[in-house]
Design a protein around this motif. Structure first.
Motif, PDB file in Angstrom:
ATOM      1  N   SER A  31       0.833  -1.205   0.000  1.00 48.71           N
ATOM      2  CA  SER A  31       0.000   0.000   0.000  1.00 48.71           C
ATOM      3  C   SER A  31       0.867   1.254   0.000  1.00 48.71           C
ATOM      4  CB  SER A  31      -0.932  -0.004   1.217  1.00 48.71           C
ATOM      5  OG  SER A  31      -0.173   0.015   2.405  1.00 48.71           O
ATOM      6  N   GLY A  32       0.189   2.397  -0.117  1.00 45.71           N
ATOM      7  CA  GLY A  32       0.894   3.678  -0.093  1.00 45.71           C
ATOM      8  C   GLY A  32       1.351   4.139  -1.465  1.00 45.71           C
ATOM      9  N   TRP A  33       0.794   3.544  -2.523  1.00 39.83           N
ATOM     10  CA  TRP A  33       1.221   3.896  -3.879  1.00 39.83           C
ATOM     11  C   TRP A  33       0.187   4.743  -4.606  1.00 39.83           C
ATOM     12  CZ3 TRP A  33       6.108   3.047  -5.010  1.00 39.83           C
ATOM     13  CH2 TRP A  33       6.786   2.007  -4.366  1.00 39.83           C
ATOM     14  N   LYS A  34       0.686   5.671  -5.395  1.00 40.28           N
ATOM     15  CA  LYS A  34      -0.107   6.416  -6.359  1.00 40.28           C
ATOM     16  C   LYS A  34       0.528   6.150  -7.724  1.00 40.28           C
ATOM     17  CE  LYS A  34      -1.194  10.140  -3.070  1.00 40.28           C
ATOM     18  NZ  LYS A  34      -0.806   9.390  -1.889  1.00 40.28           N
ATOM     19  N   VAL A  35      -0.182   6.416  -8.799  1.00 38.28           N
ATOM     20  CA  VAL A  35       0.365   6.118 -10.124  1.00 38.28           C
ATOM     21  C   VAL A  35       1.707   6.821 -10.333  1.00 38.28           C
ATOM     22  CG1 VAL A  35       0.050   6.487 -12.601  1.00 38.28           C
ATOM     23  CG2 VAL A  35      -1.801   5.546 -11.267  1.00 38.28           C
ATOM     24  N   HIS A  36       1.797   8.101  -9.937  1.00 40.46           N
ATOM     25  CA  HIS A  36       3.051   8.829 -10.197  1.00 40.46           C
ATOM     26  C   HIS A  36       4.203   8.336  -9.323  1.00 40.46           C
ATOM     27  CE1 HIS A  36       1.464  11.285  -6.849  1.00 40.46           C
ATOM     28  NE2 HIS A  36       2.713  11.610  -6.617  1.00 40.46           N
ATOM     29  N   THR A  37       3.921   7.885  -8.088  1.00 45.12           N
ATOM     30  CA  THR A  37       5.011   7.372  -7.242  1.00 45.12           C
ATOM     31  C   THR A  37       5.451   5.988  -7.736  1.00 45.12           C
ATOM     32  OG1 THR A  37       3.462   6.446  -5.594  1.00 45.12           O
ATOM     33  CG2 THR A  37       4.281   8.681  -5.210  1.00 45.12           C
ATOM     34  N   LEU A  38       4.494   5.218  -8.246  1.00 45.24           N
ATOM     35  CA  LEU A  38       4.828   3.918  -8.822  1.00 45.24           C
ATOM     36  C   LEU A  38       5.674   4.106 -10.083  1.00 45.24           C
ATOM     37  CD1 LEU A  38       4.365   0.907  -8.366  1.00 45.24           C
ATOM     38  CD2 LEU A  38       2.213   1.103  -9.627  1.00 45.24           C
ATOM     39  N   ALA A  69      -1.280  -2.004 -16.947  1.00 47.04           N
ATOM     40  CA  ALA A  69      -0.639  -3.122 -16.234  1.00 47.04           C
ATOM     41  C   ALA A  69      -1.380  -3.447 -14.940  1.00 47.04           C
ATOM     42  CB  ALA A  69       0.824  -2.784 -15.938  1.00 47.04           C
ATOM     43  N   LEU A  70      -1.832  -2.436 -14.239  1.00 50.00           N
ATOM     44  CA  LEU A  70      -2.553  -2.657 -12.982  1.00 50.00           C
ATOM     45  C   LEU A  70      -3.851  -3.429 -13.226  1.00 50.00           C
ATOM     46  CD1 LEU A  70      -2.012   0.791 -11.227  1.00 50.00           C
ATOM     47  CD2 LEU A  70      -1.197  -1.424 -10.378  1.00 50.00           C
ATOM     48  N   TYR A  71      -4.579  -3.058 -14.279  1.00 50.83           N
ATOM     49  CA  TYR A  71      -5.827  -3.767 -14.571  1.00 50.83           C
ATOM     50  C   TYR A  71      -5.544  -5.201 -15.039  1.00 50.83           C
ATOM     51  CZ  TYR A  71      -8.834   0.277 -13.860  1.00 50.83           C
ATOM     52  OH  TYR A  71      -9.521   1.317 -13.285  1.00 50.83           O
ATOM     53  N   GLN A  72      -4.457  -5.405 -15.801  1.00 48.88           N
ATOM     54  CA  GLN A  72      -4.083  -6.769 -16.183  1.00 48.88           C
ATOM     55  C   GLN A  72      -3.700  -7.580 -14.943  1.00 48.88           C
ATOM     56  OE1 GLN A  72      -1.506  -7.613 -19.460  1.00 48.88           O
ATOM     57  NE2 GLN A  72      -2.255  -5.917 -20.719  1.00 48.88           N
ATOM     58  N   LEU A  73      -2.962  -6.948 -14.034  1.00 48.44           N
ATOM     59  CA  LEU A  73      -2.545  -7.640 -12.811  1.00 48.44           C
ATOM     60  C   LEU A  73      -3.750  -7.948 -11.922  1.00 48.44           C
ATOM     61  CD1 LEU A  73      -0.238  -8.747 -11.072  1.00 48.44           C
ATOM     62  CD2 LEU A  73       0.068  -6.441 -10.131  1.00 48.44           C
ATOM     63  N   GLN A  74      -4.680  -7.015 -11.846  1.00 46.48           N
ATOM     64  CA  GLN A  74      -5.898  -7.235 -11.063  1.00 46.48           C
ATOM     65  C   GLN A  74      -6.613  -8.496 -11.549  1.00 46.48           C
ATOM     66  OE1 GLN A  74      -9.547  -4.878 -11.858  1.00 46.48           O
ATOM     67  NE2 GLN A  74      -9.316  -4.113  -9.764  1.00 46.48           N
ATOM     68  N   GLN A  84      -6.635  -3.183  -5.575  1.00 43.60           N
ATOM     69  CA  GLN A  84      -7.446  -1.971  -5.713  1.00 43.60           C
ATOM     70  C   GLN A  84      -6.733  -1.029  -6.669  1.00 43.60           C
ATOM     71  OE1 GLN A  84      -9.297   0.128  -2.219  1.00 43.60           O
ATOM     72  NE2 GLN A  84      -7.776   1.686  -2.725  1.00 43.60           N
ATOM     73  N   VAL A  85      -7.402  -0.708  -7.776  1.00 46.27           N
ATOM     74  CA  VAL A  85      -6.795   0.160  -8.783  1.00 46.27           C
ATOM     75  C   VAL A  85      -7.482   1.517  -8.768  1.00 46.27           C
ATOM     76  CG1 VAL A  85      -6.219   0.435 -11.222  1.00 46.27           C
ATOM     77  CG2 VAL A  85      -6.279  -1.856 -10.216  1.00 46.27           C
ATOM     78  N   LYS A  86      -6.838   2.450  -8.102  1.00 45.56           N
ATOM     79  CA  LYS A  86      -7.265   3.850  -8.112  1.00 45.56           C
ATOM     80  C   LYS A  86      -6.002   4.666  -8.304  1.00 45.56           C
ATOM     81  CE  LYS A  86     -11.156   3.242  -4.909  1.00 45.56           C
ATOM     82  NZ  LYS A  86     -11.688   3.601  -3.572  1.00 45.56           N
ATOM     83  N   ALA A  87      -6.062   5.682  -9.154  1.00 41.68           N
ATOM     84  CA  ALA A  87      -4.861   6.438  -9.506  1.00 41.68           C
ATOM     85  C   ALA A  87      -4.116   6.954  -8.275  1.00 41.68           C
ATOM     86  CB  ALA A  87      -5.226   7.604 -10.425  1.00 41.68           C
ATOM     87  N   MET A  88      -4.860   7.316  -7.240  1.00 42.64           N
ATOM     88  CA  MET A  88      -4.225   7.902  -6.053  1.00 42.64           C
ATOM     89  C   MET A  88      -4.185   6.941  -4.862  1.00 42.64           C
ATOM     90  SD  MET A  88      -3.385  10.687  -7.393  1.00 42.64           S
ATOM     91  CE  MET A  88      -2.814  11.743  -6.068  1.00 42.64           C
ATOM     92  N   ASP A  89      -4.590   5.688  -5.081  1.00 44.14           N
ATOM     93  CA  ASP A  89      -4.589   4.733  -3.963  1.00 44.14           C
ATOM     94  C   ASP A  89      -4.560   3.303  -4.503  1.00 44.14           C
ATOM     95  OD1 ASP A  89      -4.638   3.768  -1.383  1.00 44.14           O
ATOM     96  OD2 ASP A  89      -6.795   4.018  -1.129  1.00 44.14           O
ATOM     97  N   ILE A  90      -3.338   2.804  -4.735  1.00 41.22           N
ATOM     98  CA  ILE A  90      -3.140   1.457  -5.269  1.00 41.22           C
ATOM     99  C   ILE A  90      -2.776   0.539  -4.102  1.00 41.22           C
ATOM    100  CG2 ILE A  90      -1.737   0.049  -6.831  1.00 41.22           C
ATOM    101  CD1 ILE A  90      -1.222   2.879  -8.286  1.00 41.22           C
ATOM    102  N   VAL A  91      -3.577  -0.501  -3.877  1.00 45.72           N
ATOM    103  CA  VAL A  91      -3.378  -1.368  -2.714  1.00 45.72           C
ATOM    104  C   VAL A  91      -3.555  -2.829  -3.110  1.00 45.72           C
ATOM    105  CG1 VAL A  91      -4.058  -1.834  -0.319  1.00 45.72           C
ATOM    106  CG2 VAL A  91      -4.424   0.447  -1.268  1.00 45.72           C
ATOM    107  N   LEU A  92      -2.631  -3.666  -2.669  1.00 47.85           N
ATOM    108  CA  LEU A  92      -2.736  -5.116  -2.869  1.00 47.85           C
ATOM    109  C   LEU A  92      -3.219  -5.737  -1.570  1.00 47.85           C
ATOM    110  CD1 LEU A  92      -2.211  -7.624  -4.645  1.00 47.85           C
ATOM    111  CD2 LEU A  92       0.119  -7.651  -3.738  1.00 47.85           C
ATOM    112  N   LEU A  93      -4.355  -6.442  -1.632  1.00 52.79           N
ATOM    113  CA  LEU A  93      -4.978  -7.006  -0.436  1.00 52.79           C
ATOM    114  C   LEU A  93      -5.266  -8.485  -0.640  1.00 52.79           C
ATOM    115  CD1 LEU A  93      -7.604  -4.167  -0.246  1.00 52.79           C
ATOM    116  CD2 LEU A  93      -5.897  -4.488   1.527  1.00 52.79           C
ATOM    117  N   SER A  94      -5.298  -9.219   0.482  1.00 48.52           N
ATOM    118  CA  SER A  94      -5.790 -10.595   0.372  1.00 48.52           C
ATOM    119  C   SER A  94      -7.295 -10.483   0.214  1.00 48.52           C
ATOM    120  CB  SER A  94      -5.446 -11.395   1.637  1.00 48.52           C
ATOM    121  OG  SER A  94      -6.133 -10.877   2.740  1.00 48.52           O
TER     122      SER A  94
END
Length: 204
Positions: A31-38, A69-74, A84-94
């Motif tokens: 967690s803690g990612w945004k598209v620009h930081t990624l 890539a995020l939508y393919q990975l999702q 969770q694919v949101k430009a300002m809040d990208i989070v990988l969750l179980s």
């Protein structure tokens, strides 16, 4: 096959090589990612070159590639995990920690980013770009030049028949890549590297 059908096939089966570097990044920090930081982090790892001489177009293309890539990975991770694919809040969750999360096939944002024609480039340019990205990723995982890998051997590794469809090959690749990815507890870097070589042959 009509031009429209060919375009649809191209859009459906062009695997974005950023899927796996992004997966590595999110496995280490979910967690803690945004598209620009990624994008910035991927640049520091050598995966994100300058894509256009125009700063505005470069930014657009970076964002497009990452969102695609995020939508393919999702799609690849679901239903085992939820991305969770949101430009300002990208989070990988179980997926067990999230209620009611499922892929929305009618999401207009997803629909925009999964279609390559929205990248604003000719099909040939996109293929060339993705080939360059893929070459970088193969080097990243310690790839050889793949000289001993041919289509027949690659299909045997994937346990697929000679007449396997592009869709089946792609689905098998994603399943195997996810199973053997070195960042997973059950992963194996050598097995993953060999599978990368096989996919590199079969994706053309």
């Amino acid at each position: 096959m009509s031009e429209q059908e060919l375009t649809a096939t191209f859009q459906s089966y062009m695997e974005n090589p950023l899927v796996w570097p992004i997966y590595e990044v999110l496995r280490k920090r979910p967690s803690g990612w945004k598209v620009h930081t990624l994008a910035s982090h991927l640049s520091s790892l050598g995966f994100m070159p300058i894509l256009d001489a125009s700063p505005e177009k470069d930014l657009f293309k970076r964002n497009f590639l990452i969102m695609n890539a995020l939508y393919q990975l999702q799609e690849t991770l679901y239903p085992e995990k939820w991305l969770q694919v949101k430009a300002m809040d990208i989070v990988l969750l179980s997926v067990t920690s999230v209620n009611g999360s499922e892929i929305d096939e009618d999401d207009p944002l997803r629909d925009y980013y999964i279609h390559w024609h929205n990248y604003e480039a000719e099909e040939g340019e996109v293929k060339r770009l993705l080939n360059e990205f893929w070459t970088k990723y193969r080097k990243h995982v310690g790839s050889t030049n793949g000289a001993d890998m041919d289509r027949s051997k690659a299909l045997r590794l994937f346990k697929l028949p000679d007449d396997a469809t592009p869709s089946t090959i792609r689905k098998t690749w994603r399943k195997l890549a996810l199973k053997w990815h070195p960042d997973r507890e059950s992963g194996n870097s050598e097995k993953f590297r060999v599978l990368c070589e096989a996919w590199h042959v079969l994706r053309h």
